[in-house]
Structure formats: C-alpha cells, structure tokens
Design a protein around this motif. Structure first.
Motif, PDB file in Angstrom:
ATOM      1  N   ALA A   8       0.857  -1.434   0.340  1.00  0.00           N
ATOM      2  CA  ALA A   8       0.176  -0.354  -0.176  1.00  0.00           C
ATOM      3  C   ALA A   8       1.197   1.278   0.168  1.00  0.00           C
ATOM      4  O   ALA A   8       0.411   2.241  -1.117  1.00  0.00           O
ATOM      5  N   LEU A   9       1.818   0.953   1.145  1.00  0.00           N
ATOM      6  CA  LEU A   9       2.893   2.451   0.556  1.00  0.00           C
ATOM      7  C   LEU A   9       4.136   2.532  -0.233  1.00  0.00           C
ATOM      8  O   LEU A   9       4.138   3.715  -1.222  1.00  0.00           O
ATOM      9  N   ARG A  10       3.813   1.343  -1.512  1.00  0.00           N
ATOM     10  CA  ARG A  10       4.297   1.862  -2.422  1.00  0.00           C
ATOM     11  C   ARG A  10       3.576   1.806  -3.509  1.00  0.00           C
ATOM     12  O   ARG A  10       3.840   2.838  -4.607  1.00  0.00           O
ATOM     13  N   GLU A  11       2.082   1.982  -3.471  1.00  0.00           N
ATOM     14  CA  GLU A  11       1.370   1.891  -4.145  1.00  0.00           C
ATOM     15  C   GLU A  11       1.373   4.004  -4.101  1.00  0.00           C
ATOM     16  O   GLU A  11       0.975   4.172  -4.752  1.00  0.00           O
ATOM     17  N   ALA A  12       1.404   4.442  -2.814  1.00  0.00           N
ATOM     18  CA  ALA A  12       1.129   5.485  -2.491  1.00  0.00           C
ATOM     19  C   ALA A  12       2.193   6.354  -2.896  1.00  0.00           C
ATOM     20  O   ALA A  12       2.049   7.505  -2.759  1.00  0.00           O
ATOM     21  N   LEU A  38      -0.344   7.343   7.647  1.00  0.00           N
ATOM     22  CA  LEU A  38       0.816   7.726   6.631  1.00  0.00           C
ATOM     23  C   LEU A  38       0.738   8.571   5.244  1.00  0.00           C
ATOM     24  O   LEU A  38       1.291   9.178   4.538  1.00  0.00           O
ATOM     25  N   ILE A  39      -0.129   8.019   4.211  1.00  0.00           N
ATOM     26  CA  ILE A  39      -0.654   7.566   2.866  1.00  0.00           C
ATOM     27  C   ILE A  39      -1.134   9.372   3.518  1.00  0.00           C
ATOM     28  O   ILE A  39      -0.724  10.233   2.408  1.00  0.00           O
ATOM     29  N   SER A  40      -2.189   9.284   4.285  1.00  0.00           N
ATOM     30  CA  SER A  40      -2.327  10.791   3.542  1.00  0.00           C
ATOM     31  C   SER A  40      -1.960  11.756   4.713  1.00  0.00           C
ATOM     32  O   SER A  40      -1.696  13.300   3.996  1.00  0.00           O
TER      33      SER A  40
END
Length: 89
Positions: A8-12, A38-40
């Motif tokens: 998910a972090l890679r995709e973001a 983290l993404i937000s």
C-alpha cells in the motif's frame, strides 16, 4: 487477500526503490489505520512544513540553531530540563 502495508505504501509513492531489511520489517507490522495515516500525511506534510522541506530537499545544511543567532549559547539550547526544573530529583 491479506493487507500488505508495504504494498500500500509503495502504491501511494511513499516507499520506492530498495530499502533496508529492518525498515521493510518495521513497515510490515503497520496496521491498515497506521498505513492510511502515513498515506494521508504524504500530501499534508509539505503544506504544513514548507520551509523545513524546502531546506531539506535543496540539500541545505543548518550550521547552527536560529536561537544561536540571537545570542544564546548553542551548548545551552538542549538544556531545557535544567531550566524547567524537570531534570531535578
């Protein structure tokens, strides 16, 4: 399919390229809520800290703390426990 915080972090766009195994392991333990946070923050942090990010992204170096420019001794700037009394027994 199980949630993979690293993916998910890679995709973001937060994780990219090779990272140390210890860091990879730490990200693997994140919950979905922590990962979403983290993404937000990825888009919020630059808006909240533009001066800090601009300086760090430009490769700039801080030579001495800003308070030292106002006459405070640099060595005393980390003594907050001493002047606040929180370091006393």
């Amino acid at each position: 399919m199980a949630f993979d915080p690293r993916q998910a972090l890679r995709e973001a766009g937060i994780l990219g390229g090779p990272i140390p195994e210890e860091v990879e392991g730490a990200f693997a333990t994140l919950t979905k809520e922590e990962t979403d946070l983290l993404i937000s923050l990825k888009s919020r942090i630059p808006a909240m800290l533009p001066e800090v990010l601009a300086h760090s992204l430009s490769g700039g170096q801080w030579n001495k703390p800003e308070a030292a420019q106002h006459g405070f001794e640099t060595a005393m700037l980390c003594a907050c426990g001493a002047w606040s009394g929180s370091g006393q027994n």
